[in-house]
Scaffold this motif. Sequence first.
Motif, PDB file in Angstrom:
ATOM      1  N   LEU A  42       0.827  -1.204   0.000  1.00 14.04           N
ATOM      2  CA  LEU A  42       0.000   0.000   0.000  1.00 14.04           C
ATOM      3  C   LEU A  42       0.866   1.261   0.000  1.00 14.04           C
ATOM      4  O   LEU A  42       0.592   2.208  -0.743  1.00 14.04           O
ATOM      5  CB  LEU A  42      -0.925  -0.005   1.207  1.00 14.04           C
ATOM      6  CG  LEU A  42      -1.872   1.168   1.364  1.00 14.04           C
ATOM      7  CD1 LEU A  42      -2.813   1.257   0.177  1.00 14.04           C
ATOM      8  CD2 LEU A  42      -2.654   1.023   2.650  1.00 14.04           C
ATOM      9  N   VAL A  43       1.919   1.257   0.801  1.00 15.23           N
ATOM     10  CA  VAL A  43       2.824   2.416   0.841  1.00 15.23           C
ATOM     11  C   VAL A  43       3.517   2.605  -0.502  1.00 15.23           C
ATOM     12  O   VAL A  43       3.660   3.731  -0.993  1.00 15.23           O
ATOM     13  CB  VAL A  43       3.851   2.263   1.981  1.00 15.23           C
ATOM     14  CG1 VAL A  43       4.989   3.248   1.846  1.00 15.23           C
ATOM     15  CG2 VAL A  43       3.173   2.427   3.322  1.00 15.23           C
ATOM     16  N   PHE A  44       3.935   1.501  -1.137  1.00 13.26           N
ATOM     17  CA  PHE A  44       4.590   1.605  -2.436  1.00 13.26           C
ATOM     18  C   PHE A  44       3.649   2.213  -3.475  1.00 13.26           C
ATOM     19  O   PHE A  44       4.041   3.116  -4.220  1.00 13.26           O
ATOM     20  CB  PHE A  44       5.070   0.228  -2.909  1.00 13.26           C
ATOM     21  CG  PHE A  44       5.853   0.272  -4.184  1.00 13.26           C
ATOM     22  CD1 PHE A  44       7.208   0.540  -4.166  1.00 13.26           C
ATOM     23  CD2 PHE A  44       5.233   0.059  -5.402  1.00 13.26           C
ATOM     24  CE1 PHE A  44       7.928   0.592  -5.338  1.00 13.26           C
ATOM     25  CE2 PHE A  44       5.945   0.115  -6.587  1.00 13.26           C
ATOM     26  CZ  PHE A  44       7.306   0.378  -6.557  1.00 13.26           C
TER      27      PHE A  44
ATOM     28  N   GLU B  13      -0.032  -3.767  -5.678  1.00 17.76           N
ATOM     29  CA  GLU B  13      -1.493  -3.715  -5.581  1.00 17.76           C
ATOM     30  C   GLU B  13      -2.040  -5.075  -5.144  1.00 17.76           C
ATOM     31  O   GLU B  13      -2.954  -5.146  -4.325  1.00 17.76           O
ATOM     32  CB  GLU B  13      -2.107  -3.336  -6.925  1.00 17.76           C
ATOM     33  CG  GLU B  13      -1.976  -1.890  -7.276  1.00 17.76           C
ATOM     34  CD  GLU B  13      -2.509  -1.585  -8.650  1.00 17.76           C
ATOM     35  OE1 GLU B  13      -2.960  -2.514  -9.351  1.00 17.76           O
ATOM     36  OE2 GLU B  13      -2.464  -0.415  -9.036  1.00 17.76           O
ATOM     37  N   ALA B  14      -1.478  -6.139  -5.680  1.00 22.09           N
ATOM     38  CA  ALA B  14      -1.918  -7.474  -5.286  1.00 22.09           C
ATOM     39  C   ALA B  14      -1.534  -7.771  -3.841  1.00 22.09           C
ATOM     40  O   ALA B  14      -2.230  -8.513  -3.150  1.00 22.09           O
ATOM     41  CB  ALA B  14      -1.313  -8.520  -6.219  1.00 22.09           C
ATOM     42  N   MET B  15      -0.434  -7.193  -3.381  1.00 15.34           N
ATOM     43  CA  MET B  15      -0.015  -7.409  -1.990  1.00 15.34           C
ATOM     44  C   MET B  15      -1.026  -6.842  -1.006  1.00 15.34           C
ATOM     45  O   MET B  15      -1.157  -7.338   0.111  1.00 15.34           O
ATOM     46  CB  MET B  15       1.365  -6.778  -1.749  1.00 15.34           C
ATOM     47  CG  MET B  15       2.492  -7.526  -2.421  1.00 15.34           C
ATOM     48  SD  MET B  15       4.062  -6.636  -2.445  1.00 15.34           S
ATOM     49  CE  MET B  15       4.357  -6.319  -0.734  1.00 15.34           C
ATOM     50  N   THR B  16      -1.758  -5.814  -1.407  1.00 14.51           N
ATOM     51  CA  THR B  16      -2.757  -5.238  -0.503  1.00 14.51           C
ATOM     52  C   THR B  16      -3.937  -6.190  -0.272  1.00 14.51           C
ATOM     53  O   THR B  16      -4.698  -5.998   0.670  1.00 14.51           O
ATOM     54  CB  THR B  16      -3.292  -3.896  -1.033  1.00 14.51           C
ATOM     55  OG1 THR B  16      -3.947  -4.109  -2.285  1.00 14.51           O
ATOM     56  CG2 THR B  16      -2.180  -2.882  -1.190  1.00 14.51           C
ATOM     57  N   ALA B  17      -4.066  -7.215  -1.112  1.00 17.16           N
ATOM     58  CA  ALA B  17      -5.177  -8.151  -0.972  1.00 17.16           C
ATOM     59  C   ALA B  17      -5.060  -9.006   0.292  1.00 17.16           C
ATOM     60  O   ALA B  17      -6.045  -9.626   0.701  1.00 17.16           O
ATOM     61  CB  ALA B  17      -5.270  -9.053  -2.197  1.00 17.16           C
ATOM     62  N   VAL B  18      -3.886  -9.051   0.928  1.00 19.68           N
ATOM     63  CA  VAL B  18      -3.747  -9.849   2.155  1.00 19.68           C
ATOM     64  C   VAL B  18      -4.196  -9.082   3.390  1.00 19.68           C
ATOM     65  O   VAL B  18      -4.252  -9.659   4.483  1.00 19.68           O
ATOM     66  CB  VAL B  18      -2.299 -10.368   2.355  1.00 19.68           C
ATOM     67  CG1 VAL B  18      -1.874 -11.235   1.211  1.00 19.68           C
ATOM     68  CG2 VAL B  18      -1.338  -9.249   2.587  1.00 19.68           C
TER      69      VAL B  18
ATOM     70  N   TYR C 127      -7.754   1.287  13.012  1.00 21.14           N
ATOM     71  CA  TYR C 127      -6.572   1.316  12.140  1.00 21.14           C
ATOM     72  C   TYR C 127      -6.765   0.413  10.932  1.00 21.14           C
ATOM     73  O   TYR C 127      -6.512   0.820   9.789  1.00 21.14           O
ATOM     74  CB  TYR C 127      -5.322   0.848  12.888  1.00 21.14           C
ATOM     75  CG  TYR C 127      -4.864   1.728  14.021  1.00 21.14           C
ATOM     76  CD1 TYR C 127      -5.144   3.083  14.057  1.00 21.14           C
ATOM     77  CD2 TYR C 127      -4.143   1.189  15.078  1.00 21.14           C
ATOM     78  CE1 TYR C 127      -4.718   3.868  15.102  1.00 21.14           C
ATOM     79  CE2 TYR C 127      -3.704   1.968  16.134  1.00 21.14           C
ATOM     80  CZ  TYR C 127      -3.992   3.315  16.136  1.00 21.14           C
ATOM     81  OH  TYR C 127      -3.566   4.080  17.174  1.00 21.14           O
ATOM     82  N   VAL C 128      -7.215  -0.803  11.165  1.00 17.99           N
ATOM     83  CA  VAL C 128      -7.357  -1.768  10.078  1.00 17.99           C
ATOM     84  C   VAL C 128      -8.433  -1.331   9.098  1.00 17.99           C
ATOM     85  O   VAL C 128      -8.263  -1.450   7.880  1.00 17.99           O
ATOM     86  CB  VAL C 128      -7.635  -3.173  10.649  1.00 17.99           C
ATOM     87  CG1 VAL C 128      -8.043  -4.134   9.558  1.00 17.99           C
ATOM     88  CG2 VAL C 128      -6.409  -3.696  11.373  1.00 17.99           C
ATOM     89  N   VAL C 129      -9.526  -0.789   9.589  1.00 19.58           N
ATOM     90  CA  VAL C 129     -10.594  -0.321   8.696  1.00 19.58           C
ATOM     91  C   VAL C 129     -10.088   0.840   7.831  1.00 19.58           C
ATOM     92  O   VAL C 129     -10.340   0.874   6.612  1.00 19.58           O
ATOM     93  CB  VAL C 129     -11.850   0.085   9.508  1.00 19.58           C
ATOM     94  CG1 VAL C 129     -12.827   0.870   8.659  1.00 19.58           C
ATOM     95  CG2 VAL C 129     -12.515  -1.147  10.084  1.00 19.58           C
ATOM     96  N   VAL C 130      -9.350   1.760   8.422  1.00 16.35           N
ATOM     97  CA  VAL C 130      -8.799   2.880   7.644  1.00 16.35           C
ATOM     98  C   VAL C 130      -7.816   2.360   6.603  1.00 16.35           C
ATOM     99  O   VAL C 130      -7.845   2.786   5.438  1.00 16.35           O
ATOM    100  CB  VAL C 130      -8.140   3.916   8.579  1.00 16.35           C
ATOM    101  CG1 VAL C 130      -7.299   4.906   7.808  1.00 16.35           C
ATOM    102  CG2 VAL C 130      -9.198   4.638   9.391  1.00 16.35           C
ATOM    103  N   TRP C 131      -6.938   1.430   6.979  1.00 15.06           N
ATOM    104  CA  TRP C 131      -5.970   0.884   6.030  1.00 15.06           C
ATOM    105  C   TRP C 131      -6.666   0.176   4.878  1.00 15.06           C
ATOM    106  O   TRP C 131      -6.286   0.366   3.715  1.00 15.06           O
ATOM    107  CB  TRP C 131      -5.032  -0.093   6.720  1.00 15.06           C
ATOM    108  CG  TRP C 131      -4.060   0.514   7.670  1.00 15.06           C
ATOM    109  CD1 TRP C 131      -3.582   1.795   7.654  1.00 15.06           C
ATOM    110  CD2 TRP C 131      -3.456  -0.119   8.793  1.00 15.06           C
ATOM    111  NE1 TRP C 131      -2.723   1.978   8.701  1.00 15.06           N
ATOM    112  CE2 TRP C 131      -2.615   0.821   9.414  1.00 15.06           C
ATOM    113  CE3 TRP C 131      -3.543  -1.392   9.336  1.00 15.06           C
ATOM    114  CZ2 TRP C 131      -1.871   0.519  10.535  1.00 15.06           C
ATOM    115  CZ3 TRP C 131      -2.802  -1.686  10.458  1.00 15.06           C
ATOM    116  CH2 TRP C 131      -1.969  -0.742  11.037  1.00 15.06           C
ATOM    117  N   MET C 132      -7.685  -0.637   5.165  1.00 19.86           N
ATOM    118  CA  MET C 132      -8.360  -1.378   4.105  1.00 19.86           C
ATOM    119  C   MET C 132      -9.173  -0.445   3.207  1.00 19.86           C
ATOM    120  O   MET C 132      -9.245  -0.653   1.993  1.00 19.86           O
ATOM    121  CB  MET C 132      -9.232  -2.484   4.694  1.00 19.86           C
ATOM    122  CG  MET C 132      -8.393  -3.602   5.252  1.00 19.86           C
ATOM    123  SD  MET C 132      -9.205  -5.142   5.706  1.00 19.86           S
ATOM    124  CE  MET C 132     -10.826  -4.733   6.165  1.00 19.86           C
TER     125      MET C 132
END
Length: 160
Positions: A59-61, A81-86, A135-140
């Motif tokens: 996500l940062v990248f 982008e695919a890494m954010t799926a985890v 935190y997790v909801v904001v990140w997702m």
Amino acid sequence: MRDNESDYRLPRSAAAVCLALALLGVVSLAAGFFLTPPRTWLGVFVACNFLLGLGLGGLVFVALHYVTGAKWSLPLLRVPEAMTAVLPVAAAGMAVVLPVLFFQYSAWGLDSSSVPPLRRFWLNPPFFLARSLIYVVVWMTFAAAIVRNSRRPPVVAWSP
């Protein structure tokens, strides 16, 4: 199927090996919970943190790519982008692990009277879990918005 996508199928032997390894992992996890539950819960916690770090790193990248307007990373962009799926998998794991670890370790010894009131409030299990959930909801939400924006077709300005 789109024209630019290939129709790749995993060979049966490779799928069988993957399935066997997954079953071995499930059996090992069950054996760990039976033999040494505290150590296994800590191992699952480390695995969930690893997955969370992977998703947030991607996500940062992607976010840095858009903020800087970089063009060199366009061919690589689909991987982070695919890494954010985890992130949802890591969030589900943390939702199971954090309450168990809180009750197992009695919230880092907050019962003692020598703990300052602000620290007691900050590390209070309900407040800690609610904060972690936020935190997790904001990140997702951020990850979904960035990936959705990235997959949107580019708008081309028409000029006569």
